[in-house]
Design a protein around this motif. Sequence first.
Motif, PDB file in Angstrom:
ATOM      1  N   GLY A 125       0.811  -1.208   0.000  1.00 50.89           N
ATOM      2  CA  GLY A 125       0.000   0.000   0.000  1.00 50.89           C
ATOM      3  C   GLY A 125       0.846   1.259   0.000  1.00 50.89           C
ATOM      4  O   GLY A 125       0.562   2.223  -0.727  1.00 50.89           O
ATOM      5  N   PHE A 128       2.314   1.865  -3.538  1.00 50.93           N
ATOM      6  CA  PHE A 128       1.361   2.441  -4.487  1.00 50.93           C
ATOM      7  C   PHE A 128       1.043   3.897  -4.138  1.00 50.93           C
ATOM      8  O   PHE A 128       0.891   4.743  -5.026  1.00 50.93           O
ATOM      9  CB  PHE A 128       0.087   1.599  -4.544  1.00 50.93           C
ATOM     10  N   LYS A 129       0.956   4.195  -2.844  1.00 51.13           N
ATOM     11  CA  LYS A 129       0.725   5.589  -2.453  1.00 51.13           C
ATOM     12  C   LYS A 129       1.884   6.470  -2.883  1.00 51.13           C
ATOM     13  O   LYS A 129       1.690   7.607  -3.340  1.00 51.13           O
ATOM     14  CB  LYS A 129       0.522   5.675  -0.940  1.00 51.13           C
ATOM     15  N   THR A 135      -5.061   4.840  -3.530  1.00 54.55           N
ATOM     16  CA  THR A 135      -4.848   3.502  -2.982  1.00 54.55           C
ATOM     17  C   THR A 135      -5.669   3.288  -1.720  1.00 54.55           C
ATOM     18  O   THR A 135      -5.711   4.150  -0.833  1.00 54.55           O
ATOM     19  CB  THR A 135      -3.348   3.303  -2.653  1.00 54.55           C
ATOM     20  N   ASP A 156      -8.333   3.164  -9.384  1.00 52.99           N
ATOM     21  CA  ASP A 156      -7.796   3.074  -8.026  1.00 52.99           C
ATOM     22  C   ASP A 156      -7.180   1.687  -7.811  1.00 52.99           C
ATOM     23  O   ASP A 156      -7.472   0.731  -8.537  1.00 52.99           O
ATOM     24  CB  ASP A 156      -8.889   3.293  -6.984  1.00 52.99           C
ATOM     25  N   VAL A 157      -6.358   1.593  -6.790  1.00 50.27           N
ATOM     26  CA  VAL A 157      -5.794   0.302  -6.391  1.00 50.27           C
ATOM     27  C   VAL A 157      -6.360  -0.084  -5.035  1.00 50.27           C
ATOM     28  O   VAL A 157      -6.359   0.735  -4.103  1.00 50.27           O
ATOM     29  CB  VAL A 157      -4.255   0.356  -6.312  1.00 50.27           C
TER      30      VAL A 157
END
Length: 449
Positions: A125, A128-129, A135, A156-157
């Motif tokens: 996380g 990805f952020k 995220t 979005d993830v």
Amino acid sequence: MRVERKTALIIGMARSGIASARLLAQNGWHVIINDMKAEIPGLFEALRGLEYEVALGRDPVTLYDSVDLVVVSPIIPMTRDFLEIARQRGIEVISEIELGWRFGKGDFVCITGTNGKTTCTALTGEIFKASGRPTFVLGNIGTAISEHAMSTRKGDVIVAETAALQLNGNIHFHAKAAGVTNITPDHLDHFGTMDAYIAAKAKIFLNQVPDDVAVLNWDDPIVRGFASRTPAKVLYFSRRTEVESGMFLAGGALVCRMDGADWPLMRANEVRIPGAHNLENAMLCALLALSQKVSPDAVRFALNTFPGVEHRIEHVRTLEGVEYINDSKGTNPASTIRAIEAMDPPMVLILGGYDKKADFGELFAAMTGKVKACVVLGQTAEQILAAARACKGAPPCHRAPDFETAVRLARELAEPGDVALLSPACASWDMFEDFEQRGRVFKELVNSF
């Protein structure tokens, strides 16, 4: 024409059950909430403002007449008779993560395995952020997917920790990228056999397609074998072998081998979280992100700055020369072995808790030369003491009647230069609501000394 709204029965009203009830009620479903307990503190406050029917303390079978969908708490085995009756009646039975997936609009990047799931989910996380992509970090890490599914948008993830207890109820759930840390015996009280446990873990690959990605631990034979269970592109990570495609450790660096080229991502000693096992975690997370076109710079930044997760090899304080470590997340023997390997001896180890039918023999073998004493408590105390007696050279074990006494006894046994480690190798449910509460109580006690 009048369209009759559908009815969902939510069985088990802990965090995931509350999130499921809220999500369905907000989307026009008639919701029935059910739990074996007749009273659940805080439940009605959590559902304030919603319309729902209360059926606490009732046999779920008595509620099936008007039900279209059953959403099941992860602690309830999918093999229970009352769920089989629902299926026989044509009622769909699913997990909360399946429900969250159905309402979510982002790409799912999922992590499972026996140990390391939470660390990998949190770290992925953060990667990805760092890339700037919107995220959400959800799932077994503490926030149900259903709680935020409606907030997600295309592109979005959704980084999701997916435990075997949750995966077992999946039907259409699809992970665009799926990573597996390792597989060791766990939750055998729930699944009965290792084969059933492994099959549940493999459901993370359900519905994957060739354009998806599976990231697998080459050093774990069971996980390596999962390559045959997915049509997705497979990337491996290894601390011991130069894998054909993926990431490995060589010359003190994390080396990426993808699309026919080798290139170093970063030095291994630049990964902030300690322990050899966390190099494996770092490689898994890096591969998940790189496979989704995250830049190497964002990956390096997150690996270099991520401090770890609460309750997993977490430094609490150093007092009178003794370092106190909270590893309440160590809920099975393999996890505790990893914590022991990550610490410098000598150690005083606090062990014991809820009985998941684990074998503690290998745990005591791993203590040799590192653990000077154990404090044992909880439902599994007798099994742990029996394992100690059967292991030549096992450290002395001291039994404690309760958790506070155990922590205070560990303080008495520890000397300057020692580590006092809470890593119970067991779940917490015989004494606490969850491992988070157990870890918080440990920290409160240690900080009160």
